[in-house]
Design an enzyme around this catalytic site. Structure first.
Site, PDB file in Angstrom:
ATOM      1  CE  LYS A 120      -1.672   3.503   2.411  1.00 40.74           C
ATOM      2  NZ  LYS A 120      -1.105   4.305   3.502  1.00 40.74           N
ATOM      3  CG  ASP A 138      -6.660   3.991   2.547  1.00 42.17           C
ATOM      4  OD1 ASP A 138      -7.562   3.623   1.762  1.00 42.17           O
ATOM      5  OD2 ASP A 138      -6.640   5.117   3.056  1.00 42.17           O
TER       6      ASP A 138
END
Length: 220
Positions: A120, A138
């Site tokens: 991420k 996220d």
DNA sequence: CTCCCGATAT
DNA sequence: ATATCAGGAG
């Protein structure tokens, strides 16, 4: 969600915010890596408060090493998980100096070898610093994707791959910012504000939350 | 899976 | 009081 609905979904978010940007404050790719690494399980506002002073004097990996782990902890102690984050940022800076000539690599595999940087965080850096069409999933995007039906999956990676397939041009570059900002300010975890959501009619989320009732005056 | 962990909103 | 916040590593 059908193809035409997906286009309409993004078109509305795009019209509402033509030039979405990260809310993390960073002056260069190195500061961006640090800020994103610090942002795990913390708010952007909290991270910015801590990095504002830090980044006045620290703009390069070497300067971070010169500062040292203990001093870094003092800067970021108001952020959750600060012990492991401080250790990671120092180790990450050391590796940037030792292996990458002090520069942030424009490569996901290379980024993921940095301590404290996972998929991420790497995707955020690739998108914001290097303009890549990545989808950094996220907590917000994971929630928005699953709630709306835009991109469902049991893991962030599964949602990311679905977003990659489902998102058409010209929305690919900014898609992840539109989704994260929508998740942060409208499609919130605790109290989603469906009554003012501009894509509510395209959304699969069943309990469309009503507007809050006017507060009744308290009995004395 | 657990651990890490302070600030903020509800 | 408790859930949540731009997750990642062991």
């Amino acid at each position: 969600m059908k193809r035409a609905e997906i286009v309409e979904f993004y078109a509305r978010l795009a019209a509402d915010n033509p030039h979405p940007e990260t809310e993390l404050e960073a002056g260069n790719p190195f500061q961006l890596v640090v800020a994103v690494a610090l942002s795990a399980q913390a708010t952007d506002v909290g991270v910015n408060k801590a990095t504002r002073r830090l980044f006045e004097t620290v703009t390069t990996p070497q300067q971070m090493l010169d500062l040292g782990e203990d001093a870094l902890k003092q800067h970021i102690k108001t952020i959750g998980l600060f012990n492991t984050k401080a250790k990671n940022v120092i180790a990450l800076s050391q590796r940037l100096v030792d292996v990458y000539g002090g520069e942030v690599p424009n490569d996901r595999d290379a980024l993921e070898t940095l301590p404290g940087v996972g998929r991420k965080t790497a995707n955020v850096v690739l998108n914001v610093a290097f303009g890549a069409e990545t989808f950094a999933v996220d907590t917000h995007i994971f929630r928005v994707g699953n709630r709306t039906g835009l991109a469902r999956g049991k893991t962030p990676l599964a949602v990311e791959l679905k977003l990659d397939k489902a998102t058409p041009q010209p929305f690919r570059l900014h898609a992840h910012h539109w989704l994260i900002l929508h998740g942060r300010y409208v499609c919130k975890a605790r109290r989603p504000e469906c009554w003012r959501c501009i894509v509510a009619d395209l959304c699969a989320f069943k309990p469309k939350t009503p507007p809050p009732k006017a507060a009744l005056p308290k009995e004395p």
